[in-house]
Each structure stands twice: as C-alpha cells, then as structure tokens.
Design a protein around this motif. Sequence first.
Motif, PDB file in Angstrom:
ATOM      1  N   GLY A  21       0.781  -1.233   0.000  1.00 40.47           N
ATOM      2  CA  GLY A  21       0.000   0.000   0.000  1.00 40.47           C
ATOM      3  C   GLY A  21       0.806   1.272   0.000  1.00 40.47           C
ATOM      4  N   TYR A  22       2.131   1.184  -0.166  1.00 41.94           N
ATOM      5  CA  TYR A  22       2.981   2.370  -0.211  1.00 41.94           C
ATOM      6  C   TYR A  22       3.339   2.696  -1.651  1.00 41.94           C
ATOM      7  CZ  TYR A  22       3.495   2.248   4.824  1.00 41.94           C
ATOM      8  OH  TYR A  22       3.242   2.290   6.167  1.00 41.94           O
ATOM      9  N   TRP A  23       3.736   3.969  -1.877  1.00 43.82           N
ATOM     10  CA  TRP A  23       4.142   4.384  -3.218  1.00 43.82           C
ATOM     11  C   TRP A  23       5.450   3.703  -3.618  1.00 43.82           C
ATOM     12  CZ3 TRP A  23       1.150   6.941  -6.501  1.00 43.82           C
ATOM     13  CH2 TRP A  23       0.093   7.705  -5.987  1.00 43.82           C
ATOM     14  N   VAL A  24       5.565   3.411  -4.890  1.00 44.15           N
ATOM     15  CA  VAL A  24       6.797   2.883  -5.459  1.00 44.15           C
ATOM     16  C   VAL A  24       7.033   3.621  -6.773  1.00 44.15           C
ATOM     17  CG1 VAL A  24       5.578   0.954  -6.567  1.00 44.15           C
ATOM     18  CG2 VAL A  24       8.030   0.796  -6.162  1.00 44.15           C
ATOM     19  N   CYS A  25       8.272   4.068  -6.993  1.00 45.97           N
ATOM     20  CA  CYS A  25       8.577   4.786  -8.235  1.00 45.97           C
ATOM     21  C   CYS A  25       8.869   3.787  -9.349  1.00 45.97           C
ATOM     22  CB  CYS A  25       9.740   5.750  -8.032  1.00 45.97           C
ATOM     23  SG  CYS A  25      11.372   4.981  -7.976  1.00 45.97           S
ATOM     24  N   GLU A  26       8.921   4.284 -10.577  1.00 43.86           N
ATOM     25  CA  GLU A  26       9.128   3.401 -11.723  1.00 43.86           C
ATOM     26  C   GLU A  26      10.475   2.680 -11.664  1.00 43.86           C
ATOM     27  OE1 GLU A  26       9.346   5.523 -15.473  1.00 43.86           O
ATOM     28  OE2 GLU A  26      10.082   7.307 -14.446  1.00 43.86           O
ATOM     29  N   LEU A  27      11.446   3.242 -10.953  1.00 42.08           N
ATOM     30  CA  LEU A  27      12.758   2.597 -10.852  1.00 42.08           C
ATOM     31  C   LEU A  27      12.745   1.418  -9.882  1.00 42.08           C
ATOM     32  CD1 LEU A  27      14.937   5.838 -10.722  1.00 42.08           C
ATOM     33  CD2 LEU A  27      14.288   4.472 -12.715  1.00 42.08           C
ATOM     34  N   CYS A  28      11.776   1.399  -8.964  1.00 42.56           N
ATOM     35  CA  CYS A  28      11.689   0.334  -7.962  1.00 42.56           C
ATOM     36  C   CYS A  28      10.477  -0.574  -8.196  1.00 42.56           C
ATOM     37  CB  CYS A  28      11.606   0.949  -6.560  1.00 42.56           C
ATOM     38  SG  CYS A  28      13.050   1.928  -6.112  1.00 42.56           S
ATOM     39  N   ASP A  29       9.826  -0.385  -9.316  1.00 44.23           N
ATOM     40  CA  ASP A  29       8.637  -1.158  -9.668  1.00 44.23           C
ATOM     41  C   ASP A  29       9.005  -2.618  -9.862  1.00 44.23           C
ATOM     42  OD1 ASP A  29       6.318  -2.142 -10.805  1.00 44.23           O
ATOM     43  OD2 ASP A  29       6.211  -0.651 -12.401  1.00 44.23           O
ATOM     44  N   GLY A  30       8.274  -3.515  -9.212  1.00 40.59           N
ATOM     45  CA  GLY A  30       8.525  -4.943  -9.369  1.00 40.59           C
ATOM     46  C   GLY A  30       7.612  -5.603 -10.368  1.00 40.59           C
ATOM     47  N   GLY A  31       6.704  -4.839 -10.969  1.00 35.89           N
ATOM     48  CA  GLY A  31       5.790  -5.389 -11.951  1.00 35.89           C
ATOM     49  C   GLY A  31       4.474  -4.647 -11.945  1.00 35.89           C
ATOM     50  N   THR A  32       3.726  -4.775 -13.036  1.00 33.69           N
ATOM     51  CA  THR A  32       2.415  -4.145 -13.126  1.00 33.69           C
ATOM     52  C   THR A  32       1.415  -5.155 -13.679  1.00 33.69           C
ATOM     53  OG1 THR A  32       2.897  -3.294 -15.332  1.00 33.69           O
ATOM     54  CG2 THR A  32       3.304  -1.815 -13.484  1.00 33.69           C
ATOM     55  N   ASP A  33       0.156  -4.887 -13.420  1.00 31.22           N
ATOM     56  CA  ASP A  33      -0.930  -5.692 -13.963  1.00 31.22           C
ATOM     57  C   ASP A  33      -1.292  -5.090 -15.314  1.00 31.22           C
ATOM     58  OD1 ASP A  33      -3.449  -6.679 -14.689  1.00 31.22           O
ATOM     59  OD2 ASP A  33      -4.058  -6.942 -12.609  1.00 31.22           O
ATOM     60  N   PRO A  34      -1.120  -5.830 -16.406  1.00 31.46           N
ATOM     61  CA  PRO A  34      -1.389  -5.247 -17.729  1.00 31.46           C
ATOM     62  C   PRO A  34      -2.843  -4.843 -17.936  1.00 31.46           C
ATOM     63  CG  PRO A  34      -0.921  -7.603 -17.896  1.00 31.46           C
ATOM     64  CD  PRO A  34      -0.663  -7.211 -16.483  1.00 31.46           C
ATOM     65  N   ASP A  35      -3.771  -5.435 -17.177  1.00 28.89           N
ATOM     66  CA  ASP A  35      -5.192  -5.120 -17.348  1.00 28.89           C
ATOM     67  C   ASP A  35      -5.631  -3.908 -16.546  1.00 28.89           C
ATOM     68  OD1 ASP A  35      -5.629  -7.276 -19.096  1.00 28.89           O
ATOM     69  OD2 ASP A  35      -5.882  -8.649 -17.402  1.00 28.89           O
ATOM     70  N   THR A  36      -5.079  -3.746 -15.331  1.00 30.25           N
ATOM     71  CA  THR A  36      -5.545  -2.666 -14.451  1.00 30.25           C
ATOM     72  C   THR A  36      -4.531  -1.549 -14.257  1.00 30.25           C
ATOM     73  OG1 THR A  36      -4.667  -3.694 -12.449  1.00 30.25           O
ATOM     74  CG2 THR A  36      -6.905  -4.342 -13.136  1.00 30.25           C
ATOM     75  N   GLY A  37      -3.246  -1.820 -14.529  1.00 31.20           N
ATOM     76  CA  GLY A  37      -2.209  -0.833 -14.264  1.00 31.20           C
ATOM     77  C   GLY A  37      -1.743  -0.856 -12.823  1.00 31.20           C
ATOM     78  N   ASP A  38      -2.308  -1.744 -11.980  1.00 29.93           N
ATOM     79  CA  ASP A  38      -1.851  -1.878 -10.596  1.00 29.93           C
ATOM     80  C   ASP A  38      -0.383  -2.255 -10.585  1.00 29.93           C
ATOM     81  OD1 ASP A  38      -4.384  -1.386  -9.626  1.00 29.93           O
ATOM     82  OD2 ASP A  38      -4.875  -3.501  -9.320  1.00 29.93           O
ATOM     83  N   ALA A  39       0.320  -1.814  -9.553  1.00 29.65           N
ATOM     84  CA  ALA A  39       1.749  -2.070  -9.472  1.00 29.65           C
ATOM     85  C   ALA A  39       2.090  -2.788  -8.180  1.00 29.65           C
ATOM     86  CB  ALA A  39       2.520  -0.752  -9.545  1.00 29.65           C
ATOM     87  N   VAL A  40       3.292  -3.331  -8.152  1.00 27.95           N
ATOM     88  CA  VAL A  40       3.824  -3.979  -6.957  1.00 27.95           C
ATOM     89  C   VAL A  40       5.279  -3.548  -6.812  1.00 27.95           C
ATOM     90  CG1 VAL A  40       4.514  -6.084  -8.208  1.00 27.95           C
ATOM     91  CG2 VAL A  40       4.084  -6.194  -5.755  1.00 27.95           C
ATOM     92  N   CYS A  41       5.737  -3.344  -5.575  1.00 28.27           N
ATOM     93  CA  CYS A  41       7.141  -2.994  -5.394  1.00 28.27           C
ATOM     94  C   CYS A  41       7.991  -4.261  -5.505  1.00 28.27           C
ATOM     95  CB  CYS A  41       7.377  -2.273  -4.059  1.00 28.27           C
ATOM     96  SG  CYS A  41       7.033  -3.209  -2.581  1.00 28.27           S
ATOM     97  N   ALA A  42       9.256  -4.090  -5.813  1.00 27.52           N
ATOM     98  CA  ALA A  42      10.138  -5.232  -6.063  1.00 27.52           C
ATOM     99  C   ALA A  42      10.196  -6.187  -4.876  1.00 27.52           C
ATOM    100  CB  ALA A  42      11.532  -4.730  -6.427  1.00 27.52           C
ATOM    101  N   ASP A  43      10.052  -5.672  -3.656  1.00 31.58           N
ATOM    102  CA  ASP A  43      10.091  -6.531  -2.470  1.00 31.58           C
ATOM    103  C   ASP A  43       8.937  -7.516  -2.406  1.00 31.58           C
ATOM    104  OD1 ASP A  43      12.384  -5.393  -1.499  1.00 31.58           O
ATOM    105  OD2 ASP A  43      11.424  -4.329   0.152  1.00 31.58           O
ATOM    106  N   HIS A  44       7.805  -7.184  -3.018  1.00 33.34           N
ATOM    107  CA  HIS A  44       6.602  -7.987  -2.835  1.00 33.34           C
ATOM    108  C   HIS A  44       6.096  -8.650  -4.112  1.00 33.34           C
ATOM    109  CE1 HIS A  44       6.224  -5.074   0.677  1.00 33.34           C
ATOM    110  NE2 HIS A  44       6.590  -6.239   1.158  1.00 33.34           N
ATOM    111  N   LYS A  45       6.906  -8.727  -5.154  1.00 31.60           N
ATOM    112  CA  LYS A  45       6.388  -9.250  -6.415  1.00 31.60           C
ATOM    113  C   LYS A  45       6.043 -10.737  -6.366  1.00 31.60           C
ATOM    114  CE  LYS A  45      10.909  -9.716  -8.648  1.00 31.60           C
ATOM    115  NZ  LYS A  45      11.717  -9.216  -9.746  1.00 31.60           N
ATOM    116  N   GLY A  46       6.490 -11.456  -5.333  1.00 29.75           N
ATOM    117  CA  GLY A  46       6.130 -12.865  -5.205  1.00 29.75           C
ATOM    118  C   GLY A  46       4.908 -13.100  -4.333  1.00 29.75           C
ATOM    119  N   HIS A  47       4.306 -12.042  -3.790  1.00 32.09           N
ATOM    120  CA  HIS A  47       3.157 -12.173  -2.881  1.00 32.09           C
ATOM    121  C   HIS A  47       1.884 -12.499  -3.675  1.00 32.09           C
ATOM    122  CE1 HIS A  47       0.142 -11.071   0.120  1.00 32.09           C
ATOM    123  NE2 HIS A  47       1.109 -11.161   1.020  1.00 32.09           N
TER     124      HIS A  47
END
Length: 83
Positions: free
Chosen positions: A47-73
Amino acid sequence: MKRPDRINGLKTWPEDGSLPPGICRLCGTDLDNSGQPLASAICVVCGYWVCELCDGGTDPDTGDAVCADHKGHPLASNCTQYA
C-alpha cells in the motif's frame, strides 16, 4: 484477498481510502518534489508508493503495481509485466 496488517514486519498502509506519503518506499525519492517527475503507483501488497525505478511489476489489465520486495506475494499474482 485482504492486505495483511504486516508483511515481514513491515506495517502495511490501511485500506481506508487515505493515501500514504508521496515517497517511494524502497529508494526514498520524494515523488512530489523530485525535480524530474517519475512515474509511480501504489503497491497492491504493502500500500505504499513505489517509483518506476523500484517497480517490481504491473498488472497489464488494471495498471496496478507492486514494489520489487513484494512481487512474489499472492496479492500481486497479476502483476506480471516487469520494469
């Protein structure tokens, strides 16, 4: 799946409609005053902000993002496009 209160000891931002501070949780960049605007999004897991440099991935359908620390959650299972 509901966002847990804590993940690996990190307090997650509440899902009450309030917004976390405009600072990237991973690198600390002030996203409101960085001088050169960076794309950013709120991590669906913590639920915290993540910048594009620390982005761990996005949902192609919704644009939702995940930070690199949590991309396996499990909450980020649809965030498959990696920056």
